[in-house]
Design a protein around this motif. Structure first.
Motif, PDB file in Angstrom:
ATOM      1  N   ARG A 164       0.835  -1.203   0.000  1.00  0.00           N
ATOM      2  CA  ARG A 164       0.000   0.000   0.000  1.00  0.00           C
ATOM      3  C   ARG A 164       0.871   1.255   0.000  1.00  0.00           C
ATOM      4  N   ARG A 165       1.912   1.280   0.823  1.00  0.00           N
ATOM      5  CA  ARG A 165       2.793   2.448   0.881  1.00  0.00           C
ATOM      6  C   ARG A 165       3.371   2.750  -0.505  1.00  0.00           C
ATOM      7  N   ALA A 166       3.877   1.693  -1.165  1.00  0.00           N
ATOM      8  CA  ALA A 166       4.457   1.879  -2.488  1.00  0.00           C
ATOM      9  C   ALA A 166       3.398   2.333  -3.504  1.00  0.00           C
ATOM     10  N   SER A 167       2.180   1.801  -3.394  1.00  0.00           N
ATOM     11  CA  SER A 167       1.099   2.189  -4.306  1.00  0.00           C
ATOM     12  C   SER A 167       0.714   3.651  -4.130  1.00  0.00           C
ATOM     13  N   LEU A 168       0.658   4.099  -2.878  1.00  0.00           N
ATOM     14  CA  LEU A 168       0.333   5.499  -2.609  1.00  0.00           C
ATOM     15  C   LEU A 168       1.418   6.419  -3.155  1.00  0.00           C
ATOM     16  N   GLU A 169       2.667   5.999  -3.005  1.00  0.00           N
ATOM     17  CA  GLU A 169       3.778   6.799  -3.519  1.00  0.00           C
ATOM     18  C   GLU A 169       3.715   6.892  -5.036  1.00  0.00           C
ATOM     19  N   ARG A 170       3.447   5.769  -5.699  1.00  0.00           N
ATOM     20  CA  ARG A 170       3.348   5.797  -7.161  1.00  0.00           C
ATOM     21  C   ARG A 170       2.175   6.666  -7.619  1.00  0.00           C
ATOM     22  N   PHE A 171       1.061   6.595  -6.904  1.00  0.00           N
ATOM     23  CA  PHE A 171      -0.105   7.414  -7.254  1.00  0.00           C
ATOM     24  C   PHE A 171       0.247   8.904  -7.232  1.00  0.00           C
ATOM     25  N   LEU A 172       0.887   9.352  -6.144  1.00  0.00           N
ATOM     26  CA  LEU A 172       1.234  10.770  -6.033  1.00  0.00           C
ATOM     27  C   LEU A 172       2.236  11.193  -7.102  1.00  0.00           C
ATOM     28  N   ASN A 173       3.218  10.340  -7.375  1.00  0.00           N
ATOM     29  CA  ASN A 173       4.223  10.706  -8.370  1.00  0.00           C
ATOM     30  C   ASN A 173       3.653  10.701  -9.779  1.00  0.00           C
ATOM     31  N   ARG A 174       2.667   9.838 -10.040  1.00  0.00           N
ATOM     32  CA  ARG A 174       2.020   9.865 -11.359  1.00  0.00           C
ATOM     33  C   ARG A 174       1.217  11.154 -11.531  1.00  0.00           C
ATOM     34  N   VAL A 175       0.542  11.564 -10.468  1.00  0.00           N
ATOM     35  CA  VAL A 175      -0.167  12.850 -10.518  1.00  0.00           C
ATOM     36  C   VAL A 175       0.838  13.978 -10.714  1.00  0.00           C
ATOM     37  N   ALA A 176       1.968  13.899  -9.999  1.00  0.00           N
ATOM     38  CA  ALA A 176       2.977  14.956 -10.065  1.00  0.00           C
ATOM     39  C   ALA A 176       3.612  15.065 -11.450  1.00  0.00           C
ATOM     40  N   GLN A 177       3.626  13.965 -12.213  1.00  0.00           N
ATOM     41  CA  GLN A 177       4.225  13.987 -13.544  1.00  0.00           C
ATOM     42  C   GLN A 177       3.331  14.646 -14.584  1.00  0.00           C
ATOM     43  N   HIS A 178       2.056  14.853 -14.232  1.00  0.00           N
ATOM     44  CA  HIS A 178       1.137  15.486 -15.178  1.00  0.00           C
ATOM     45  C   HIS A 178       1.322  16.998 -15.115  1.00  0.00           C
ATOM     46  N   PRO A 179       1.556  17.652 -16.243  1.00  0.00           N
ATOM     47  CA  PRO A 179       1.852  19.093 -16.229  1.00  0.00           C
ATOM     48  C   PRO A 179       0.730  19.970 -15.684  1.00  0.00           C
ATOM     49  N   ILE A 180      -0.511  19.493 -15.740  1.00  0.00           N
ATOM     50  CA  ILE A 180      -1.645  20.268 -15.228  1.00  0.00           C
ATOM     51  C   ILE A 180      -1.968  19.861 -13.791  1.00  0.00           C
ATOM     52  N   LEU A 181      -2.089  18.570 -13.543  1.00  0.00           N
ATOM     53  CA  LEU A 181      -2.485  18.089 -12.215  1.00  0.00           C
ATOM     54  C   LEU A 181      -1.480  18.460 -11.143  1.00  0.00           C
ATOM     55  N   CYS A 182      -0.183  18.520 -11.497  1.00  0.00           N
ATOM     56  CA  CYS A 182       0.840  18.794 -10.481  1.00  0.00           C
ATOM     57  C   CYS A 182       0.726  20.189  -9.896  1.00  0.00           C
ATOM     58  N   GLN A 183       0.011  21.088 -10.583  1.00  0.00           N
ATOM     59  CA  GLN A 183      -0.143  22.447 -10.070  1.00  0.00           C
ATOM     60  C   GLN A 183      -1.574  22.727  -9.594  1.00  0.00           C
ATOM     61  N   ASP A 184      -2.357  21.668  -9.493  1.00  0.00           N
ATOM     62  CA  ASP A 184      -3.720  21.828  -8.994  1.00  0.00           C
ATOM     63  C   ASP A 184      -3.697  22.284  -7.538  1.00  0.00           C
ATOM     64  N   THR A 185      -4.592  23.169  -7.173  1.00  0.00           N
ATOM     65  CA  THR A 185      -4.627  23.729  -5.820  1.00  0.00           C
ATOM     66  C   THR A 185      -4.832  22.658  -4.764  1.00  0.00           C
ATOM     67  N   ASP A 186      -5.726  21.710  -5.018  1.00  0.00           N
ATOM     68  CA  ASP A 186      -5.980  20.642  -4.049  1.00  0.00           C
ATOM     69  C   ASP A 186      -4.781  19.718  -3.899  1.00  0.00           C
ATOM     70  N   PHE A 187      -4.066  19.471  -4.987  1.00  0.00           N
ATOM     71  CA  PHE A 187      -2.863  18.639  -4.923  1.00  0.00           C
ATOM     72  C   PHE A 187      -1.768  19.338  -4.126  1.00  0.00           C
ATOM     73  N   VAL A 188      -1.587  20.627  -4.388  1.00  0.00           N
ATOM     74  CA  VAL A 188      -0.595  21.408  -3.636  1.00  0.00           C
ATOM     75  C   VAL A 188      -0.959  21.426  -2.157  1.00  0.00           C
ATOM     76  N   ASN A 189      -2.230  21.625  -1.859  1.00  0.00           N
ATOM     77  CA  ASN A 189      -2.683  21.657  -0.470  1.00  0.00           C
ATOM     78  C   ASN A 189      -2.477  20.306   0.218  1.00  0.00           C
TER      79      ASN A 189
END
Length: 449
Positions: A164-189
């Motif tokens: 689960r820990r590794a899956s959560l880490e991959r989820f966040l990094n996949r979001v972070a790799q997206h040029p739009i999602l990585c700057q989303d206000t909710d993601f930053v928060n």
């Protein structure tokens, strides 16, 4: 470190590293002129199939963000307890207030973030990386056990926690790799804030919201098989077929790798049994040279047992989990394609309503009902505007899907290249180590008089 869990300048924080029916939809929606969902949908994407050798392993660009999920800690006792994870971030993206910081998040926070991203971006055609699935059995073991760091006897499944820990880490990094999602206000928060986030509505297995979602999913499935969309763009037909084919083969590969992991673990256990038997035999063997050789054989078999266990972990954590992630990602792609079909449905609904309004206006003109003609004309103009907006939305969604698919294909090729190289190097290292173990015992065996 300051009170909100961020690192002050100078502090350092260690980093760690089915149905193919999504082109079908029900167009028999109610005849409600005041529907608000007439414009609810959208998507985006495009293709690209680079050769593996031509795909660079490293990302290009000045912006970077690196996220590590670590140190699962049990909070509370009994059935009200949960695991909290330390989420550490390093980045140079200006949207973030600091360059290095961390916060504590529980599993429901990750699901809540995923819900927010889906609600905001799925209609725009963005591919939202899926969050890890909830595991009721694993969660119950955590609640009934002690600290997850504890070893055997606690009742906590440490392998499940690491997965689960590794899956959560991959989820966040996949979001972070997206040029739009990585700057989303909710993601930053999510990454920066030290405040408790709103609970995700889908964490309770039998909640009212969960039941409603179940009904909605059933409705979605019915929609997908009740209306065949007339596809005018051959790119979408080709891409839909490609996605279905790759997804099916990935699921077969994942099943095969899971079987391989199971067999490797079984082989490791059997190798350990050989080691113990050889050690026992060496103690009762009267021939000194033979006894020594058997003793060293037992030692080698014991080392090989550990190597085979490590190989099973390599199969699981490097290869199997990556494939599992992509099965989820292809599911997200199907959701995006179906969102486009929903946009098409809204467009068709608006066109049918416009036709009805025009027919009604024509009847009033034939009946010379001038008292109602003005209102009928306004209705026609209103639905003409809706048809134009729906058509524009459909065109935008189609264009965005192609762009998003192009980005996804590049990232997928790069990701698989990195994963395959890492897996091969790991397997080679284990094989070379095993050869060294066996080579070391050969002289001992030859010296038996």
């Amino acid at each position: 470190m300051d009170t909100n869990g961020t690192l002050e300048h100078g502090d350092t924080e260690p980093t760690q590293k089915q149905q193919p029916a999504f082109d079908n939809v029900d167009i028999t929606s109610p005849d409600d002129e005041n529907e608000n969902d007439i414009f609810e949908s959208a998507i985006q994407q495009e293709p690209l199939s680079p050769v593996l050798e031509d795909v660079p392993t490293d990302e290009t660009g000045d912006m970077f963000i690196e996220i590590v999920v670590a140190d699962p800690q049990k909070v509370g006792d009994g059935m009200g307890s949960y695991l909290a994870y330390k989420v550490s971030t390093k980045t140079n993206i200006l949207k973030f207030k600091k360059r290095q910081f961390f916060t504590m998040r529980r599993f429901s926070d990750f699901l809540g973030l995923h819900d927010l991203l889906v609600s905001k971006y799925l209609r725009m055609g963005r591919i939202i990386p899926p969050a890890p699935e909830k595991n009721i059995i694993g969660s119950t073991k955590v609640r009934m056990g002690s600290q997850p760091q504890a070893e055997a006897g606690t009742g906590v499944n440490l392998e499940w926690i690491e997965n689960r820990r590794a899956s959560l880490e991959r989820f966040l990094n996949r979001v972070a790799q997206h040029p739009i999602l990585c700057q989303d206000t909710d993601f930053v928060n999510f990454l920066e804030s030290d405040q408790e986030l709103p609970r995700a509505v889908n964490t309770a297995a039998l909640s009212g919201a969960g039941v409603m979602r179940l009904f909605n999913k059933v409705g979605e499935t019915v929609n997908k098989i009740t209306y065949k969309m007339d596809e005018n763009d051959p790119w979408f037909n080709d891409k839909i077929s490609e996605v279905e084919t790759i997804d099916a083969h990935m699921q077969k590969l994942h099943s095969a790798i899971k079987a391989l992991v199971s067999h490797r673990k079984e082989l490791a256990t059997l190798t350990g049994g050989v080691a113990k038997s050889a050690a026992l035999l060496s103690t009762c063997e009267e021939h000194t040279g033979l006894s020594q050789a058997l003793s060293q054989l037992a030692d080698v078999e014991e080392k090989v047992e550990l190597l085979r266990s490590e190989q099973a972990n390599s199969d699981l954590y490097i290869l199997s989990e990556t494939i599992k992630d992509y099965i989820g990602l292809f599911g997200a792609i199907k959701d995006v394609f179906h969102e486009r079909v929903k946009v098409f449905q809204n467009w068709q609904h608006a066109q049918m309503q416009l036709t009805k309004k025009r027919e009604n206006k024509a009847k009033l003109e034939l009946q010379d009902r001038r008292d109602k003609l003005e209102f009928a004309q306004k209705e026609v103009e209103e639905w003409e505007g809706k048809v134009q907006r729906c058509q524009k939305e459909f065109d935008n969604i189609s264009s965005e899907i192609k762009k998003e698919m192009e980005r996804f294909e590049l990232a997928r090729a790069r990701d698989f290249k990195s994963t395959i190289i890492k897996y091969l190097e790991d397997q080679m290292a284990h094989q070379q180590q095993q050869m060294r173990y066996w080579e070391a015992i050969v002289p001992v065996a030859r010296d038996i008089a």
